[in-house]
Each structure stands twice: as structure tokens, then as C-alpha cells.
Motif scaffolding. Structure first.
Motif, PDB file in Angstrom:
ATOM      1  N   ILE A 116       0.848  -1.197   0.000  1.00 45.33           N
ATOM      2  CA  ILE A 116       0.000   0.000   0.000  1.00 45.33           C
ATOM      3  C   ILE A 116       0.883   1.246   0.000  1.00 45.33           C
ATOM      4  N   VAL A 117       0.565   2.188  -0.884  1.00 43.55           N
ATOM      5  CA  VAL A 117       1.285   3.453  -0.940  1.00 43.55           C
ATOM      6  C   VAL A 117       0.428   4.559  -0.323  1.00 43.55           C
ATOM      7  N   THR A 118      -0.860   4.561  -0.684  1.00 46.40           N
ATOM      8  CA  THR A 118      -1.756   5.618  -0.212  1.00 46.40           C
ATOM      9  C   THR A 118      -3.077   5.025   0.272  1.00 46.40           C
ATOM     10  N   ALA A 119      -3.543   5.510   1.408  1.00 49.95           N
ATOM     11  CA  ALA A 119      -4.903   5.207   1.864  1.00 49.95           C
ATOM     12  C   ALA A 119      -5.732   6.466   1.631  1.00 49.95           C
ATOM     13  N   HIS A 120      -6.804   6.334   0.856  1.00 49.51           N
ATOM     14  CA  HIS A 120      -7.626   7.495   0.503  1.00 49.51           C
ATOM     15  C   HIS A 120      -8.710   7.700   1.557  1.00 49.51           C
ATOM     16  N   VAL A 121      -8.700   8.876   2.153  1.00 53.06           N
ATOM     17  CA  VAL A 121      -9.551   9.183   3.301  1.00 53.06           C
ATOM     18  C   VAL A 121     -10.877   9.793   2.830  1.00 53.06           C
ATOM     19  N   ALA A 122     -11.976   9.226   3.306  1.00 56.63           N
ATOM     20  CA  ALA A 122     -13.299   9.746   2.941  1.00 56.63           C
ATOM     21  C   ALA A 122     -13.816  10.719   3.993  1.00 56.63           C
ATOM     22  N   ALA A 123     -13.419  10.533   5.251  1.00 54.30           N
ATOM     23  CA  ALA A 123     -13.881  11.428   6.320  1.00 54.30           C
ATOM     24  C   ALA A 123     -12.968  11.334   7.527  1.00 54.30           C
ATOM     25  N   ASP A 124     -12.847  12.452   8.225  1.00 52.48           N
ATOM     26  CA  ASP A 124     -12.119  12.443   9.502  1.00 52.48           C
ATOM     27  C   ASP A 124     -13.008  13.104  10.560  1.00 52.48           C
ATOM     28  N   TYR A 125     -12.579  14.254  11.131  1.00 53.74           N
ATOM     29  CA  TYR A 125     -13.417  14.914  12.135  1.00 53.74           C
ATOM     30  C   TYR A 125     -14.684  15.474  11.506  1.00 53.74           C
ATOM     31  N   ALA A 146     -12.044   8.570  14.829  1.00 56.10           N
ATOM     32  CA  ALA A 146     -12.493   7.757  13.691  1.00 56.10           C
ATOM     33  C   ALA A 146     -11.892   8.235  12.375  1.00 56.10           C
ATOM     34  N   ILE A 147     -11.757   7.293  11.456  1.00 56.25           N
ATOM     35  CA  ILE A 147     -11.319   7.621  10.101  1.00 56.25           C
ATOM     36  C   ILE A 147     -12.068   6.721   9.121  1.00 56.25           C
ATOM     37  N   ASP A 148     -12.484   7.312   8.007  1.00 55.93           N
ATOM     38  CA  ASP A 148     -13.144   6.541   6.944  1.00 55.93           C
ATOM     39  C   ASP A 148     -12.187   6.425   5.761  1.00 55.93           C
ATOM     40  N   ILE A 149     -12.056   5.216   5.219  1.00 55.14           N
ATOM     41  CA  ILE A 149     -11.153   4.956   4.089  1.00 55.14           C
ATOM     42  C   ILE A 149     -11.980   4.473   2.910  1.00 55.14           C
ATOM     43  N   LYS A 150     -11.803   5.111   1.744  1.00 48.52           N
ATOM     44  CA  LYS A 150     -12.607   4.707   0.583  1.00 48.52           C
ATOM     45  C   LYS A 150     -11.830   3.911  -0.459  1.00 48.52           C
ATOM     46  N   ALA A 151     -10.495   3.977  -0.420  1.00 49.56           N
ATOM     47  CA  ALA A 151      -9.706   3.272  -1.443  1.00 49.56           C
ATOM     48  C   ALA A 151      -8.246   3.187  -1.018  1.00 49.56           C
ATOM     49  N   PHE A 152      -7.522   2.299  -1.684  1.00 45.64           N
ATOM     50  CA  PHE A 152      -6.069   2.200  -1.500  1.00 45.64           C
ATOM     51  C   PHE A 152      -5.397   2.252  -2.874  1.00 45.64           C
ATOM     52  N   THR A 153      -4.245   2.923  -2.930  1.00 48.02           N
ATOM     53  CA  THR A 153      -3.389   2.826  -4.110  1.00 48.02           C
ATOM     54  C   THR A 153      -2.164   2.004  -3.711  1.00 48.02           C
ATOM     55  N   PHE A 154      -1.736   1.120  -4.624  1.00 47.17           N
ATOM     56  CA  PHE A 154      -0.659   0.178  -4.323  1.00 47.17           C
ATOM     57  C   PHE A 154       0.607   0.513  -5.122  1.00 47.17           C
ATOM     58  N   ALA A 155       1.698  -0.125  -4.719  1.00 48.42           N
ATOM     59  CA  ALA A 155       2.986   0.104  -5.391  1.00 48.42           C
ATOM     60  C   ALA A 155       2.926  -0.274  -6.862  1.00 48.42           C
ATOM     61  N   SER A 156       2.083  -1.239  -7.210  1.00 50.73           N
ATOM     62  CA  SER A 156       1.942  -1.654  -8.607  1.00 50.73           C
ATOM     63  C   SER A 156       1.245  -0.589  -9.453  1.00 50.73           C
ATOM     64  N   HIS A 197     -22.321   1.980   4.532  1.00 52.16           N
ATOM     65  CA  HIS A 197     -20.882   1.727   4.345  1.00 52.16           C
ATOM     66  C   HIS A 197     -20.570   0.942   3.073  1.00 52.16           C
ATOM     67  N   LEU A 198     -21.328   1.213   2.019  1.00 51.53           N
ATOM     68  CA  LEU A 198     -21.092   0.524   0.745  1.00 51.53           C
ATOM     69  C   LEU A 198     -19.861   1.081   0.030  1.00 51.53           C
ATOM     70  N   ASP A 199     -19.490   2.334   0.340  1.00 54.45           N
ATOM     71  CA  ASP A 199     -18.379   2.946  -0.398  1.00 54.45           C
ATOM     72  C   ASP A 199     -17.195   3.328   0.482  1.00 54.45           C
ATOM     73  N   HIS A 200     -17.202   2.924   1.748  1.00 59.22           N
ATOM     74  CA  HIS A 200     -16.024   3.192   2.586  1.00 59.22           C
ATOM     75  C   HIS A 200     -15.971   2.253   3.784  1.00 59.22           C
ATOM     76  N   PHE A 201     -14.772   2.115   4.331  1.00 60.84           N
ATOM     77  CA  PHE A 201     -14.578   1.421   5.608  1.00 60.84           C
ATOM     78  C   PHE A 201     -14.594   2.478   6.710  1.00 60.84           C
ATOM     79  N   HIS A 202     -15.358   2.221   7.754  1.00 60.00           N
ATOM     80  CA  HIS A 202     -15.312   3.085   8.937  1.00 60.00           C
ATOM     81  C   HIS A 202     -14.477   2.372  10.008  1.00 60.00           C
ATOM     82  N   PHE A 203     -13.482   3.079  10.531  1.00 62.10           N
ATOM     83  CA  PHE A 203     -12.676   2.533  11.627  1.00 62.10           C
ATOM     84  C   PHE A 203     -12.703   3.518  12.783  1.00 62.10           C
ATOM     85  N   ASP A 204     -12.901   3.017  13.994  1.00 56.37           N
ATOM     86  CA  ASP A 204     -12.751   3.926  15.134  1.00 56.37           C
ATOM     87  C   ASP A 204     -12.205   3.210  16.355  1.00 56.37           C
TER      88      ASP A 204
END
Ligand SMILES: [Zn+2]
Length: 216
Positions: A116-125, A146-156, A197-204
């Protein structure tokens, strides 16, 4: 004889200290250069692996007294993974985010042949209730935990999003990354959790540091 062993030990420890410091500096500079961070993006929260900025306490002027938090930072990268855009959170959450990156999602991604190179953030505070529902309890997003993640970009060069790649191509990677995330966050909600949560992961990190309050 004992004195020689002791001397050898002291030299070894001193040598390793010097090396460690240099490696950390190189890593901080390398990450800054890789993502084009300005020189005011620095190690924060007591870790060379967390790059960001200290910011003033968040949400002090918010209408709801339950919103906001102290010990606030804006995090740009954790253990070499960029957070895009940078995310506001408590330092405690930043340390959990760092451990999530280093010990959970990055090893999982690498074991599946990419990094993983980048985690794309959908929401923070955000000063709001859960799922934006009127009258519901305050969201963890209102407290900097909490942080919401909508996508990852990889080294490939590949980019996988929760919306498009939870099933089908890339689904195994995305599902594995979600499962790995459950091992560190108190709450993890993805597309199988509910329709919000169909388009993002919610983590808290709602409660104490540790895994497995809710994972779905
Ligand atoms: Zn969320």
C-alpha cells in the motif's frame, strides 16, 4: 574477560543507537520527498513513523458540547503510507492508525503481492451524529477517534476502492485488508455492515486501544 565482553556490549549498543537515529532521519526525509510534503510536516505524537502537523484543539466553537477534541494533529503519513487527504484526529488515534498501517494492513498487502502506498480518506473529524441521523448518538467522528477509508493505491499502480472492488476484481485484497483492520480498531464497518458503508470502511477507536468491538 568479563570486562572485554562488557566493553564489546557497550560498543555494540552505541553503534546500533547511532545507526538507528540515522535510519529514522533517512526514512522521514524519504517519505517527505516521496509524497512531496512540505518541511513543516514532521514526526508527531512521539513517533518518527507518524508524519503530520500539530493543530489547535478541534471543535471548540462547535454548537454541540460533545464535539471536538484536544491533543489534535493532522496526519499526513503513517509508517510510509500516505493518508490522502491528511486526516485530523487525536494523537492516540494517530498511534493506532500507525500500528494499523505497520502491523496489520501493510503486512497483509505485501503477503498478497503488493504494497500500500496511499490510503484514501473519505472522512475524519465531523461534528455529527452516527450515519448523519437526526437524534442519534454522536459519531466517533465528532471526537477525533475515527477515520473513513474509501480506497487504496498500491505500489503496482493499482487503485482499489471499497465501492468498486469489494466484490470481483481486487475483492480478496480488499476483504483481507478489512479483516486485518478488525484486529486493531475497536469498530470496523464495511459494505457488509450496513447500507451506509457501501463505499467506505469506517474505523474507530471508541474505547481502549484493542481489537474487536465490532467487525462487519
Ligand atoms: Zn466513519
Amino acid at each position: 574477560m568479563q570486562r572485554i565482553i562488557l566493553l564489546g556490549l557497550v560498543i555494540a549498543v552505541l553503534a546500533s543507537c547511532g545507526r538507528k537515529e540515522r535510519e529514522d532521519t533517512v526514512t522521514v526525509d524519504a517519505v517527505r520527498a516521496q509524497f512531496g510534503f512540505a518541511s513543516d510536516v514532521v514526526p508527531i505524537c512521539g513517533s518518527d513513523s507518524i508524519l503530520g502537523k500539530r493543530i489547535p484543539d478541534v471543535g471548540q466553537a462547535s454548537p454541540n458540547p460533545g464535539c471536538g477534541f484536544n491533543d489534535a494533529v493532522r496526519v499526513y503519513a503513517v509508517s510510509g503510507i500516505e493518508l490522502s487527504p491528511p486526516a485530523r484526529m487525536q494523537c492516540r488515534t494517530a498511534r493506532i492508525t500507525n500500528s494499523w498501517a505497520r502491523n496489520h494492513i501493510q503486512p497483509e498487502a505485501i503477503s498478497r503481492g503488493d504494497a500500500i502506498v496511499t490510503a484514501h480518506v473519505a472522512a475524519d473529524y465531523s461534528c455529527r451524529t452516527r450515519n448523519h441521523k437526526k437524534g442519534a448518538r454522536l459519531s466517533e467522528h465528532a471526537k477525533g477517534t475515527a477515520i473513513d477509508i474509501k480506497a487504496f493505491t498500491f505500489a503496482s499502480g493499482k487503485r482499489l476502492s471499497v465501492l468498486d472492488n469489494w466484490r470481483g476484481e481486487g475483492g480478496r485484497m480488499m476483504q483481507a485488508l478489512f479483516r486485518a483492520s478488525c484486529r486493531i480498531w475497536h469498530t470496523a464497518i464495511g459494505p457488509e455492515g450496513d447500507r451506509y458503508h457501501l463505499d467506505h470502511f469506517h474505523f474507530d477507536a471508541a474505547r481502549a486501544y484493542g481489537p474487536g468491538g465490532y467487525c462487519r
